[in-house]
Design a protein around this motif. Structure first.
Motif, short mmCIF file in Angstrom:
data_model
loop_
_atom_site.label_atom_id
_atom_site.label_comp_id
_atom_site.label_asym_id
_atom_site.label_seq_id
_atom_site.Cartn_x
_atom_site.Cartn_y
_atom_site.Cartn_z
N TYR A 70 0.76 -1.29 -0.02
CA TYR A 70 0.08 0.03 -0.11
C TYR A 70 0.89 1.34 0.02
O TYR A 70 0.29 2.31 0.35
N LYS A 71 2.08 1.09 -0.48
CA LYS A 71 3.13 2.39 -0.26
C LYS A 71 2.74 3.47 -1.09
O LYS A 71 3.19 4.62 -1.01
N ASP A 72 1.95 3.28 -2.23
CA ASP A 72 1.21 4.26 -3.01
C ASP A 72 0.14 5.28 -2.61
O ASP A 72 -0.02 6.10 -3.48
N ARG A 73 -0.31 4.87 -1.54
CA ARG A 73 -1.31 5.82 -1.01
C ARG A 73 -1.57 5.34 0.54
O ARG A 73 -0.99 4.75 1.27
N PRO A 74 -2.15 6.53 1.24
CA PRO A 74 -2.45 6.15 2.30
C PRO A 74 -3.19 4.90 2.78
O PRO A 74 -3.88 4.27 2.22
N LEU A 75 -3.03 4.60 4.20
CA LEU A 75 -3.40 3.03 4.50
C LEU A 75 -4.07 3.36 5.89
O LEU A 75 -3.50 3.81 6.91
N PHE A 76 -5.57 2.88 5.99
CA PHE A 76 -6.18 2.75 7.16
C PHE A 76 -6.05 1.44 7.77
O PHE A 76 -6.22 0.35 7.21
N LEU A 77 -5.40 1.34 9.25
CA LEU A 77 -5.38 -0.09 9.87
C LEU A 77 -6.27 0.06 10.83
O LEU A 77 -6.31 0.85 11.86
N THR A 78 -7.33 -0.80 11.01
CA THR A 78 -8.45 -0.66 11.87
C THR A 78 -8.38 -2.07 12.58
O THR A 78 -8.56 -3.09 12.26
N PHE A 79 -7.93 -2.00 13.92
CA PHE A 79 -7.65 -3.01 14.81
C PHE A 79 -9.27 -3.26 15.27
O PHE A 79 -10.04 -2.42 15.63
N PHE A 80 -9.69 -4.57 15.32
CA PHE A 80 -10.98 -5.19 15.61
C PHE A 80 -11.08 -6.37 16.28
O PHE A 80 -10.01 -7.16 16.40
N SER A 81 -11.86 -6.78 16.92
CA SER A 81 -12.42 -7.96 17.57
C SER A 81 -13.71 -8.48 17.12
O SER A 81 -14.57 -7.70 17.26
N PRO A 82 -13.95 -9.68 16.72
CA PRO A 82 -15.28 -10.19 16.23
C PRO A 82 -16.34 -9.98 17.17
O PRO A 82 -17.45 -9.94 16.58
N LYS A 104 -7.68 5.47 -3.84
CA LYS A 104 -6.93 6.55 -3.38
C LYS A 104 -6.59 6.32 -2.03
O LYS A 104 -5.69 6.92 -1.44
N ILE A 105 -6.93 5.27 -1.46
CA ILE A 105 -6.54 5.01 0.09
C ILE A 105 -6.61 3.62 0.00
O ILE A 105 -7.25 2.61 -0.94
N GLY A 106 -6.05 2.87 1.06
CA GLY A 106 -5.85 1.63 1.21
C GLY A 106 -6.37 1.29 2.64
O GLY A 106 -6.69 2.17 3.33
N ALA A 107 -7.09 0.11 3.06
CA ALA A 107 -7.56 -0.27 4.15
C ALA A 107 -7.30 -1.70 4.37
O ALA A 107 -7.22 -2.47 3.66
N LEU A 108 -7.23 -2.07 5.81
CA LEU A 108 -6.95 -3.37 6.33
C LEU A 108 -7.60 -3.53 7.55
O LEU A 108 -7.41 -2.69 8.30
N ALA A 109 -8.46 -4.55 7.75
CA ALA A 109 -8.74 -4.89 8.88
C ALA A 109 -7.92 -5.69 9.66
O ALA A 109 -7.55 -6.78 9.18
#
Length: 166
Positions: A70-82, A104-109
């Motif tokens: 995801y180095k070409d765009r901002p990245l959201f990392l959202t930490f979660f629990s089921p 335009k953005i990246g995201a990972l749960a």
């Protein structure tokens, strides 16, 4: 009823946090060049680079997802629990942001539950438009610890932390 009101309030607060970071740019050019966004946000950066991490894909535990992807765009990392109700709201908000800013953005749960079957079931139910990974203790430590979920970190295109919100 109180629970619905709290979820609505949380959703509004979460959306306000996203707007603070990226939804309402000063100009369209900010998104055409991720390096400009990184330079603009350099005063907010923490000196922690996370691009070198590879985390386990929830849907395929043999696969590792590198944050450098995801180095070409901002990245959201959202930490979660089921089992987290507020995490559901945050995931819905993040899906919405991804739809409004495609490419335009990246995201990972980032899951904190190490039981992959529980995580996979939760992710399948969510129908996410982004990938989900499992955090390891080293990664949690590197981001400064995760005291509660949902916890969202925004990384610039260089892997530096430029924003956090619970």
């Amino acid at each position: 009823m109180k629970v619905l009101l709290l979820l609505l309030l949380y959703s509004i607060c979460a959306q306000a946090q996203y707007k603070k970071f990226i939804i309402e740019p000063e100009s369209e050019q900010e998104y055409s060049n991720p390096e400009q966004m990184a330079m603009k946000s350099s005063s907010k950066k923490e000196n922690v680079n996370l691009q070198d991490f590879a985390l386990i894909n929830v849907e395929n535990i043999k696969e590792r997802i590198k944050l450098s992807t995801y180095k070409d765009r901002p990245l959201f990392l959202t930490f979660f629990s089921p089992g987290c109700g507020f995490c559901q709201t945050m995931m819905d908000d993040l899906k919405c942001v991804k739809e409004k800013l495609p490419g335009k953005i990246g995201a990972l749960a980032v899951g904190l539950d190490e039981h992959s079957k529980t995580m996979k079931k939760y992710i399948t139910k969510q129908k996410l438009n982004f990938k989900a990974v499992v955090a390891n203790k080293e990664f949690e430590k590197r981001v400064g610890g995760v005291d509660a979920t949902p916890y969202t970190i925004l990384l610039d295109s260089y892997g530096n932390i430029i924003g956090k919100t619970y």
